[in-house]
Each structure stands twice: as structure tokens, then as C-alpha cells.
Motif scaffolding. Structure first.
Motif, short mmCIF file in Angstrom:
data_model
loop_
_atom_site.label_atom_id
_atom_site.label_comp_id
_atom_site.label_asym_id
_atom_site.label_seq_id
_atom_site.Cartn_x
_atom_site.Cartn_y
_atom_site.Cartn_z
N LEU A 407 2.36 -3.86 12.67
CA LEU A 407 1.75 -4.76 11.69
C LEU A 407 1.59 -6.17 12.26
N MET A 408 2.62 -6.63 12.98
CA MET A 408 2.56 -7.97 13.59
C MET A 408 1.48 -8.03 14.67
N ILE A 409 1.44 -7.01 15.53
CA ILE A 409 0.47 -7.00 16.62
C ILE A 409 -0.96 -6.94 16.08
N ASP A 410 -1.17 -6.19 15.01
CA ASP A 410 -2.53 -6.02 14.46
C ASP A 410 -2.98 -7.21 13.62
N ASP A 411 -2.06 -8.09 13.24
CA ASP A 411 -2.42 -9.21 12.36
C ASP A 411 -3.20 -10.27 13.14
#
Length: 749
Positions: A407-411
Motif C-alpha cells: 500500500l505504501m509503495i503504490d501510494d
């Protein structure tokens, strides 16, 4: 048959230049001679060892063994006039007896023979040389200094690309070339890092530490005394070679500031960070130490002022160097400074917050989408925030942790993702599998993903292998060093790709006043009157004032200026007036002016050494909202710099100053001001009105032009205080220390 050395054998056929594989990159025809020469040194057709001897443990034998062990594919020729064979191969008497003309020459003979070897090598057609031999300028005796001068002349006249003397050899991994005495096993891979520096031991230690971390080193050059090639020359070559991603340098000193700055610019234009370990935090015995500016502008601060602008990352030690290099090799340059972190522990979350906050870095608020998704996955015992404490949910179900990271990487609202965990030292199937999943995520991410171990736990052979399987992760050891490296990464991302050259903007009339002042000066410094006249010519605002020889003159000048006024001693032999009671403030009447004139005159007459009194200066007393210091200094290594910060009598105690290279323009001056607490106050602090920044900018630009125009004739310029309020800013005191014999005597050098 000729001697042949290859990867697995020592045979009786020497490889010819024609049989060496084609290089993947070569300097273009318009490249500089230095770049072409370094390429010849690191990619030679053959290597000739002059001074070959099989005495056990000697440098020549170690280097020979390394060239054989790693399979250098060009010709290898030992030279010793007294030997027919050596190391099981033919030994040649001289360059003329070689089967082909020499290309790269290793000089291993005693110092007294080295100069002739260089001349003979060049005459025989060699293009480069490395002088391992010591016994030159590093020694202080007359004979060694004479040899050093002769060697320098030979290098200059022959045009050979030469490293050394007093060095330990080089590495060029793509060529399987290791002309180094190190007998530890080297992973001969064409890595992304290039290292150069004056200390062979330190450069070799850096290479070994990086290799232990799984970071490949493509080039390593030990430059020794730098009689020929200097470290900035190697930086310039590394900037052009496309196989290099990160440049690491160890600097004991910078001899040629322009070459250093040009090399830094080339690296910056090529988007290659330069990570530097630099010695030298002492004053170095400069006459500038006579002024406040000189005392505050130490050589390491001056290096930072020049080098940081050009994109150099200076590290504080070897551990920090290794972590920072690891970060830049494996982490893409971020698009912004929005940090996010994922951890399994509330304690680790707190450590992350403390460590990053201490370096002025903060974590961005999570986007509503990410926060909502995390809240759905994580239950009690988790802290849904940034940093994220995934807590018990992730411990029970590791897939939850992986989803949190994704989720963090894709944000798109996050620029850097930090994953906090320990690197497994022994096989641990699930953790290894998850690490590879994160590595795969990172390979597709348009942002750096950094895996931090809060402690430096060391690398085992197993760990090294695992680390190599994770090329898209920056694996950091130790929280504090990791944070420092990430801060450097963010600072580098904010730099302009190309840094424009700034030249002096002074007018001919100002330069004429400068030349006249320097021509008429005889002491260690210009007195206040002469100093201010020069400042005024360079557009620096100065207070209204006049010099008095009698008490009556003082009263007359005071009335013309208007009360209140200040009285100050004028003497080129009294550098710090307030220390001897040579300054009287708040004079509001003729009687007070007369008394101040008499008091100062009497104090000067009592001083030891009987300094010459040139008069008493009566000057406008400006009501100041802030006392500043503006100054300039000539650094022995880096050249002219300007200084700005909080001034007054507590200047050394406060040390709220920042420096920049000179000359500078208005834009650079405003950036310099903004780096200090004084700059924050000037722009309106806690509801107070903004102060007259334009006058400070004008003073900085003028001072920078003045110190640059003076060349090496002015050691320092000290304007303290520079008084500023909402309407104006003026220099009320000035000291210009000259760079002459009198100044050096006064400084005790």
C-alpha cells in the motif's frame, strides 16, 4: 616463445595488443587528454612491472600474483636487467627488449631510479604509469624533496598519465586488472562504484567494506602523493564512464580548487553523486584567524560551502561513508521528501520518529485511501499512522505486513518507503521469501525502498549472498547512519542538475579603489577608515562617519551626523577595538563626545607595544533590531568564501553562521541568509516586522566580489556588526586583514 599470462595458466606465449577484447566504452575523440590518459591506465593493452623481484612478500610479487590470479587478459612483462627469468616466465632487461611497446608501467624500483624509468617508459611508447615506490615528497629531507621536484618535471614533460608515487596500485574490474598489493580475495565484478583517494590503506578498506556489503566496485585508484594525476582528475573520468553510478573519494587536501569544482560539476551533470570523506577541520595556520570570520570559517566548513553547492555529499567517517554509498547505489533519487515507514513494533516506531525528527525530517500524513485500507486490515495493537506499527495483526499473519508495504509503495503521495526489520543472519525461509517479494515490489516502484536494521549486526557469508539477491533494496545498517544517508539522498534530489558559474559583478571603479588600497597598505590590516572606503566602493552600505584628530573635530563631526553617535579608535595595529575599550556608544552631546575622545586616547597610550593612533572615528549610531556579521575569507584549499550570520560580541559563542563560495549573486545570497537563524528572524519572526534583507544581500554580493577580485591578497574581511532594522542595514565596523608577511607575523605563523 614469449611469456603468456592468462586466467588459469602461465604459458610461453605473450598476449598481443590485438587479442585483447574490445572495450564497451571509450572516451570520445573530443575528451580531454586527462580522461584519455586515465582510460589508458585503467584499460591498458599490457602491463610492465619494472623492478620485478621474487624476494618473498615484496610488492612486485604480490602485484604479479594478483594480475595472474584474476586473469588480466593483456600482456604481462616483468623487467629486471639482472634476471633472465622470474616467476617462471622470461624477464626482460629493458623496454627495448619487450615483444611489444609498453603501455601501462608499474614502477617498483628505488626512488632514485624512478624518474629515469618514467622518461624511458614514455620514450618507448607507454601511455600511463603507476609509481608504487615511496621516498619522495612524503619525506622531509632535502634529497627526497629534490627527487619529488625532478619526478614532477618528468611527468609534466612526458605527458604520461601517472598515479603515485607512494601509492598501492589500482583496480579495474572489467579488465580483471588488480595492480594492488592486497592479498585478500577480490570479487572481480564490474560494479557501480568507483573509488579514488590519496591513502591506499583507506581506499582499500572502503573497497573491502563495500564488497562485504555486496556493493560492487568497478574501479579503485590509489593516488598517493599525486605528483601527476590528482583525485579530481579521477572524478572527472568516473563522471564520464557510463559504468559508474556513484563516485567515492577520500581527500586529504584539495590542491586545485578549479579542477575539483569542474570535476564536481561534471559528476552533477551526469547525475552521479560524489561521496567524500575529507580530512581537515583545523585552521591550517591561516592569517584569516586574526578576524572573527577566519575563526568561524574553518577549512572543513569552507569545503562544505564550496562542495555542497556542486553536489558533493561529505560524510563524517568510514561507517557513514559505507551506509551512504549503499543508499545511493540501491535507492533511486526520490521525486520528493514525503517519507513513509512500516514497522512491527511501537518501540521501533518511536525510534524512527525520534531519529528522523532529530535530522529535521518528518513523516508525511497517510492519504485517506491508505489509512482506510490499513484500518480495515489491522486490529487492536496496531497504530495506523506514519510510521505504521502493524503490530500483532502482522505478527500473526505476515501477509498483512506485506500488504501494508505494498500500500505504501503504490501510494503516489509517498516518495520514499522505509521498511524496518532485522536482516536474517541464518536461513529463515519465510523472511527470505518476503524480502524477495519486497525486492520485486521495489523493482517496479518509481521510488526508493529502504530496508533498515536498527542496529549494525554485521554480515555473514549467508547474509552477503542473500543481500546480492535483493538488488532493488537499499539495505541499511544502524538507525542513525541510515537516517543520515537518507537525508543526504533527499538533499541530493533537491540540487539543480547544472550549477551555473558565477563571476564577479564589480565595476571598474570599485576595482580601481581596491588596487589603490592594496598598493598603499603596509601593515597586517587596513584600518577601519580605509576598510570602509573599500566596502563603500563595492556597494556595501556603511554608516555616516568622519575621522577626528582633535576633540573639537570630533564634536564638529558629531553635530554634522546628528546625535546619538559612537566613538571608535582608528589604528591598523588594533584589530579588536572593543577588547581595549576603544569603542564608546550612546554619545548624545558634545560633552560626551569630548570625554569619549579623551578616554580612548588615554587607553591607547597605556597599551603595550605603543600602537599608532590614526585618529578617533565618530560615526552614526544606528538603531538596530538585529546585529549581523557578514564577512569573507580566503581558504588555503578552497579559495574565497563569504559568511553570514548572527553578529555582535557573542559571535563565536553563538556560531549561527553559514558560508558560500565567492563570488555569488543575489539569488545565492538570499539562499545563504535563509540557512541561518538570523535569516529566519530577518523575514519576520513571531509577528515581528521583516527587516531590510535587501541591504544584507547587497553587502554579501559586494563582499563576495571584493574577496574574489583581490585574488590571494586579502586573507579575510570582517564586518561585525552589520546593523539592520526594518528600513536599512549598514556596516558599522570593518576589518580587512591582508594576506602578506606582516599579517602572518601578527598571526604568529
Amino acid at each position: 616463445m614469449e611469456a603468456r599470462i592468462s586466467n588459469a595458466q602461465v604459458a610461453q606465449a605473450q598476449v598481443s595488443a590485438a587479442s585483447v577484447p574490445a572495450r564497451s566504452w571509450s572516451p570520445p575523440p573530443d575528451a580531454s587528454d586527462i580522461v584519455k590518459g586515465i582510460h589508458a591506465m585503467l584499460h591498458p593493452r599490457n602491463i610492465v612491472l619494472v623492478g620485478a623481484t621474487d624476494k618473498p612478500g615484496n610488492y612486485a610479487e604480490r602485484i604479479w600474483n594478483n594480475l595472474v590470479r584474476y586473469g588480466f587478459e593483456g600482456g604481462l612483462y616483468p623487467v629486471n636487467a639482472k634476471r633472465e627469468t622470474i616467476w617462471g616466465v622470461p624477464c626482460y632487461k629493458d623496454f627495448a627488449s619487450l615483444p611489444e611497446k609498453p603501455d601501462h608501467v608499474l614502477v617498483l624500483v628505488p626512488a632514485r631510479f624512478a624518474v629515469q624509468v618514467i622518461r624511458d617508459a614514455a620514450a618507448a611508447g607507454a601511455r600511463s604509469a603507476t609509481i608504487v615506490t615511496s621516498g619522495f615528497s612524503e619525506l622531509q629531507d632535502e634529497e627526497s624533496q629534490k627527487l619529488a621536484a625532478e619526478l614532477q618535471r618528468a611527468v609534466r614533460e612526458t605527458g604520461l598519465a601517472v598515479t603515485g608515487p607512494n601509492c598501492l596500485g589500482n583496480l579495474s574490474a572489467g579488465e580483471k586488472l588488480f595492480t594492488n598489493i592486497d592479498d585478500r580475495i577480490v570479487t572481480m565484478e564490474q560494479g557501480a562504484v568507483a573509488i579514488a583517494g590519496q591513502s591506499g590503506a583507506i581506499v582499500m578498506a572502503i573497497r573491502q567494506a563495500l564488497e562485504d556489503r555486496g556493493v560492487g566496485v568497478g574501479y579503485m585508484v590509489t593516488t598517493g602523493n599525486e605528483t601527476g594525476l590528482e583525485t579530481p582528475d579521477l572524478m572527472r573520468y568516473f563522471a564520464e564512464d557510463p559504468s559508474v553510478k556513484v563516485i567515492v573519494v577520500y581527500l586529504e587536501g584539495v590542491r586545485n580548487t578549479k579542477a575539483f569544482r569542474d570535476a564536481c560539476k561534471a559528476a552533477r551533470a551526469a547525475s552521479k553523486p560524489v561521496i567524500a570523506l575529507k580530512l581537515g577541520s583545523s585552521e591550517g595556520g591561516r592569517a584569516a584567524a586574526m578576524a572573527h570570520t577566519g575563526a568561524l570559517a574553518g577549512s572543513i566548513e569552507t569545503f562544505d560551502a564550496i562542495a555542497t553547492r556542486e553536489g558533493v555529499i561529505r560524510v563524517g567517517g568510514l561507517d557513514e561513508l559505507i551506509e551512504t554509498t549503499e543508499c545511493f547505489v540501491h535507492a533511486a533519487v526520490p521525486k520528493g521528501d514525503r517519507l513513509a515507514a512500516v514497522t512491527l513494533s511501537g518501540g521501533k516506531r518511536g525510534m524512527l520518529l525520534d531519529a528522523f525528527y532529530a535530522e529535521g525530517l518528518n513523516f508525511a500524513p497517510l492519504s485517506p485511501h491508505v489509512g482506510s485500507e490499513l484500518a480495515k486490515m489491522l486490529g487492536p495493537g496496531s497504530i495506523v499512522g506514519n510510521p505504521l506499527d502493524a503490530g500483532f495483526a502482522a505478527v500473526v499473519d505476515p501477509s498483512v505486513y506485506m500488504k501494508s508495504i505494498k500500500l505504501m509503495i503504490d501510494d503516489p503521495d509517498i516518495d520514499i518507503v522505509i521498511v524496518d526489520a532485522e536482516f536474517p543472519k541464518v536461513p529463515h525461509e519465510q523472511r527470505e521469501r518476503n524480502l524477495r517479494i519486497v525486492n520485486e515490489m521495489a523493482s517496479r516502484a518509481a521510488k526508493p525502498v529502504i530496508y533498515i536494521s536498527a542496529m549494525s549486526i554485521g554480515f555473514t557469508e549467508f547474509t552477503k549472498g542473500l543481500r546480492k539477491s535483493l538488488p532493488h533494496l537499499a539495505v541499511m545498517q544502524g538507525m542513525d547512519r541510515a537516517v543520515t544517508a537518507i537525508k543526504s539522498l533527499l538533499a541530493y534530489a533537491r540540487l539543480r542538475k547544472e550549477v551555473p558559474d558565477i563571476v564577479s559583478s564589480s565595476k571598474p571603479a570599485a576595482r580601481a579603489v581596491l588596487e589603490k588600497a592594496l598598493a598603499s597598505a603596509s601593515g597586517a590590516a587596513l584600518d577601519e577608515v580605509a576598510s570602509k572606503k573599500l566596502l563603500k566602493a563595492y556597494g556595501i552600505p556603511v554608516s555616516k562617519e568622519g575621522i577626528a584628530q582633535t576633540a573639537a573635530d570630533a564634536v564638529k563631526i558629531a553635530k554634522q551626523i546628528g546625535f546619538p553617535v559612537v566613538a571608535k579608535v582608528v589604528s591598523a595595529e588594533i584589530l579588536h577595538k572593543s577588547d581595549i575599550g576603544g569603542v564608546v556608544l550612546n554619545l548624545n552631546s558634545a560633552a560626551e563626545v569630548k570625554k569619549a575622545f579623551s578616554d580612548i586616547t588615554a587607553r591607547v597610550k597605556k597599551l603595550k607595544g605603543k600602537p599608532r593612533l590614526d585618529g578617533i572615528l565618530i560615526a552614526q549610531q544606528v538603531k538596530a533590531d538585529l546585529e549581523l556579521v557578514v564577512g569573507a575569507s580566503l581558504d588555503a584549499e578552497m579559495g574565497p568564501v563569504v559568511l553570514f550570520g548572527t553578529g555582535g560580541i557573542d559571535i563565536e559563542l553563538m556560531k549561527d553562521v553559514a558560508l558560500a563560495g565567492a563570488p555569488l549573486d543575489e539569488a545565492e545570497a538570499r539562499l545563504l541568509i535563509g540557512r541561518t537563524k538570523a535569516g529566519i528572524k530577518m523575514r519576520g519572526y513571531r509577528g515581528k516586522p521583516a527587516l531590510h534583507e535587501t541591504s544584507a544581500v547587497k553587502a554579501l554580493v559586494g563582499l563576495s566580489n571584493l574577496i574574489a577580485d583581490a585574488g590571494d591578497r586579502i586573507a579575510s574581511i570582517d564586518v561585525n556588526p552589520f546593523l539592520i532594522n526594518a528600513k536599512t542595514g549598514v556596516a558599522v565596523d570593518a576589518l580587512i586583514v591582508l594576506n602578506n608577511a606582516a599579517a602572518k607575523r601578527a598571526a604568529g605563523h
